[in-house]
Design a protein around this motif. Sequence first.
Motif, PDB file in Angstrom:
ATOM      1  N   ILE A 213      65.616  92.464  72.224  1.00 18.55           N
ATOM      2  CA  ILE A 213      66.544  92.310  73.350  1.00 18.55           C
ATOM      3  C   ILE A 213      66.103  93.201  74.504  1.00 18.55           C
ATOM      4  O   ILE A 213      66.090  92.780  75.657  1.00 18.55           O
TER       5      ILE A 213
ATOM      6  N   LYS B   9      64.994  91.957  78.325  1.00 16.26           N
ATOM      7  CA  LYS B   9      65.647  92.470  79.526  1.00 16.26           C
ATOM      8  C   LYS B   9      64.622  93.081  80.470  1.00 16.26           C
ATOM      9  O   LYS B   9      64.660  92.863  81.674  1.00 16.26           O
TER      10      LYS B   9
ATOM     11  N   SER C  99      76.283  85.565  70.752  1.00 19.55           N
ATOM     12  CA  SER C  99      74.955  85.706  70.129  1.00 19.55           C
ATOM     13  C   SER C  99      73.951  84.742  70.763  1.00 19.55           C
ATOM     14  O   SER C  99      72.806  85.114  71.027  1.00 19.55           O
TER      15      SER C  99
ATOM     16  N   GLU D  21      72.717  86.014  74.035  1.00 27.43           N
ATOM     17  CA  GLU D  21      71.721  87.081  73.888  1.00 27.43           C
ATOM     18  C   GLU D  21      70.367  86.534  73.478  1.00 27.43           C
ATOM     19  O   GLU D  21      69.332  86.990  73.976  1.00 27.43           O
TER      20      GLU D  21
ATOM     21  N   HIS E 155      74.259  90.016  79.866  1.00 27.69           N
ATOM     22  CA  HIS E 155      73.576  88.811  79.401  1.00 27.69           C
ATOM     23  C   HIS E 155      73.154  87.975  80.613  1.00 27.69           C
ATOM     24  O   HIS E 155      73.948  87.765  81.528  1.00 27.69           O
TER      25      HIS E 155
END
Length: 135
Positions: free
Chosen positions: A9, A13, A41, A44, A73
């Motif tokens: 994650i 990002k 979820s 993400e 998100h």
Amino acid sequence: MSWWWAGAIGAAKQQSENGDAFRVHRSVALVIGVTGIVGNSLAEILPLSDTPGGPWKVYGVARRPRPNWNLDHPVEYIQCDISNTADTQAKLSKLTDVTHIFYVTWALRFTEAENIEANNLMFRNVLQAVIPNAP
């Protein structure tokens, strides 16, 4: 959250912060119920570059205003009451690039007959608004 998941994650990002935000998306998701467990979820996971078909562009739909815990998100958030036909048409018929619908919401009523009626209406509203304009 496992160390791998946290790293994945974080990498996604960082990648989007470094200018990959202008990438053309082959897969465009409409997540109905984006603030629930499954919808959150998906919001993400789908934008990650290592997600099959990804990175995905994601529209997230929920009845309530966008919660603060969901702000990080990369989702185009749409506040919409899909049980309201007019609201659904007004907000979702504008989407012309949706390739996949993830329907992860459910309305609970007092009887099973009422559950069927309410959930059928919501699902039908989404399909009638999105499919005519889908690629």
